[in-house]
Design a protein around this motif. Structure first.
Motif, PDB file in Angstrom:
ATOM      1  N   GLU A 317      62.528  31.040  32.573  1.00  9.08           N
ATOM      2  CA  GLU A 317      62.831  29.973  31.639  1.00  9.08           C
ATOM      3  C   GLU A 317      61.530  29.396  31.088  1.00  9.08           C
ATOM      4  O   GLU A 317      60.458  29.549  31.694  1.00  9.08           O
ATOM      5  N   HIS A 319      58.925  26.502  30.121  1.00 10.91           N
ATOM      6  CA  HIS A 319      58.504  25.156  30.528  1.00 10.91           C
ATOM      7  C   HIS A 319      57.443  24.697  29.538  1.00 10.91           C
ATOM      8  O   HIS A 319      56.420  25.362  29.367  1.00 10.91           O
ATOM      9  N   PHE A 341      53.975  19.894  36.024  1.00 12.24           N
ATOM     10  CA  PHE A 341      54.821  20.913  36.660  1.00 12.24           C
ATOM     11  C   PHE A 341      55.548  20.379  37.894  1.00 12.24           C
ATOM     12  O   PHE A 341      56.310  21.106  38.523  1.00 12.24           O
ATOM     13  N   HIS A 344      59.368  20.578  37.707  1.00 17.95           N
ATOM     14  CA  HIS A 344      59.859  21.945  37.880  1.00 17.95           C
ATOM     15  C   HIS A 344      59.881  22.329  39.356  1.00 17.95           C
ATOM     16  O   HIS A 344      60.846  22.928  39.848  1.00 17.95           O
TER      17      HIS A 344
END
Length: 481
Positions: A317, A319, A341, A344
């Motif tokens: 996916e 980001h 991050f 995530h």
């Protein structure tokens, strides 16, 4: 046997222009060893294993009247020698000469009348080394039906395994009438196919209108002398020619920085890219006031059943992260990237780098291909850069007994992007592959130098520092006797 092209894959084909060829490329460098490694050995190896990637022997066949999406059909004239090509540098060939050759090859679109891939064997490198350049269209390698050819050619030991090849014979090409009948049948009995046909037709009309508007804008800009809206040192309208730069560093340096400052190796790599962009822009005397952050899309591996499944054990996916190029402190840049991050990582869907690299038969080129596809789908207004970072195996790989000593990606440029960055870690090293527009970014080598300087800048902050102990793992300080 035929398979209908999916709308998403058709979009990569429809959006391709001479200035924006939509193919991924990878460079691998080998030491031939005692057994040698040349064009003939590679032909034998591919012939032995191409059956594992059957789409590499298929080409596109349009449907008359565009009643449905095109289909993949076996190429009755398939010629392996056409796709596996031989080239050479004047001995002893330098890395700079190799990159110049690679840049010229990746600037050319693939032939739509043939299977959409090529491999170049480049001889004449210093110390007797041989380079392979893989080039495959984004519509070909999707990680679902087809992995990258490099994935089936590489072995984990110098003893090559003979898989026996196959007695392949092309299926008879479909006639025009059978294509039309198949399209009508699929549209009537399979609602999904009808939806894909309608979406493809609508998208084609929209692209025609957009192209007409863009041509009008270029004419107006030429007449008025206005600069194209949204142009920056890394974004704008690019030419048909490319320039390629590679930078090779040590994985241990990134691990050392991570141990002291926390985060992940991926965070350190992105902080290095951020610092490299900052240094490069400053060498250009560019004002950072208007470009304090570079919005980048970074494909990441996740476990998510709602995303398109791949054959590699995880999904990919996009980001989106803002790289803080306006920040002067390398440590603050690293922490800002790590924080970007954090969300995530907290989802629990992320896939660890060592798990990816441990997948049987893993080759970074397939993940780079999938990552570039995901990035292209997310190419919305405001995105300025694509960074694909793929952790590779940390032990040597071999092709026909020859050891691969280095590899780096050559990512494609998206429309409006003047720079794309791919990163591959392999066997103790981390290699950057930069693709830039040849005309708009003539100082790409300077950017490569700035990347190594940005890494050195981060290393300077850990000299003499103690490794950081993550929370939950700290031990109580022993009391004095």
């Amino acid at each position: 046997m035929t398979t209908r092209v999916r709308s998403r894959d058709l979009a990569f084909l429809a959006e391709e222009t001479a200035a924006t060829p939509r193919h991924n490329a990878t460079v691998e460098i080998f030491e031939p060893g005692e057994s040698g490694f040349d064009h003939e050995r590679l032909l034998e190896l591919i012939e032995d294993r191409i059956s594992f990637v059957p789409r590499y022997r298929q080409r596109l066949q349009p449907v008359p009247g565009r009643l449905a999406n095109p289909v993949w059909i076996d190429d009755p004239d398939f010629d392996l020698g056409y796709h596996v090509r031989r080239s050479a540098l004047p001995r002893p060939g330098t890395p700079e000469q190799l990159r110049e050759l690679v840049a010229r090859i990746v600037s050319r679109p693939l032939d739509r009348t043939k299977p959409l891939w090529e491999v170049y064997v480049v001889e004449g490198l210093a110390d007797g080394r041989v380079a392979l350049l893989y080039k495959a269209h984004q519509a070909l390698v999707d990680g679902v039906e087809t992995v990258d050819l490099a994935q089936v050619l590489l072995d984990t030991s110098p003893e090559p395994k003979s898989l026996g090849g196959d007695e392949w014979h092309a299926w008879r090409p479909p006639t025009s009438s059978s294509l039309v009948l198949g399209a009508v049948r699929d549209n009537l009995t399979r609602p999904r196919v009808l939806g894909q046909t309608l979406r493809s037709t609508s998208a084609a009309a929209a692209r025609t209108a957009d192209a007409a508007g863009e041509r009008a804008g270029r004419v107006l800009g030429a007449v008025t002398g206005r600069r194209h809206e949204g142009e920056t040192p890394i974004s704008g309208r690019h030419s048909q020619q490319r320039r390629v730069v590679s930078v090779h560093t040590d994985l241990a340096d990134y691990q050392r920085i991570r141990e002291v400052h926390g985060g992940t190796v991926n965070d350190v790599i992105l902080a290095t890219i951020t610092g490299g962009l900052r240094g490069w822009l400053m060498t250009r005397t560019e004002s950072l006031a208007g470009l304090r952050r570079v919005r980048a899309v970074v494909p990441v591996s996740v476990i998510d059943r709602e995303l398109e499944a791949t054959s590699l054990g995880s999904q990919i996916e996009a980001h989106v992260v803002d790289l803080p190029v306006g920040e002067a402190s390398p440590v603050v840049r690293l922490h800002q990237v790590s924080y970007a991050f954090k969300s995530h990582q907290e989802t629990g869907r992320g896939v660890a780098a060592n798990r990816l690299a441990g997948i049987a038969g893993f080759a970074p080129s397939t993940f780079h291909a999938i990552g570039s596809r995901v990035a292209a789908w997310e190419n919305v207004r405001g995105l300025q850069l694509v960074v694909t970072n793929v952790p590779g195996p940390q032990s040597p790989l071999y092709a026909a007994g020859a050891r691969m000593v280095a590899t780096y990606p050559v990512p494609p440029l998206l429309p409006g992007h003047l720079l794309a960055i791919g990163v591959t870690s392999y066997d103790g090293g981390v290699s950057f592959g930069l693709t830039v527009d040849r005309d708009k970014v003539p100082d790409a080598e300077v950017l490569g130098t700035c990347l190594t300087e940005a890494l050195d800048e981060l290393l300077d902050t850990v000299t003499g520092a103690r490794p950081r102990v993550p929370r939950g793992r700290r031990t109580k300080k022993p009391s004095r006797p």
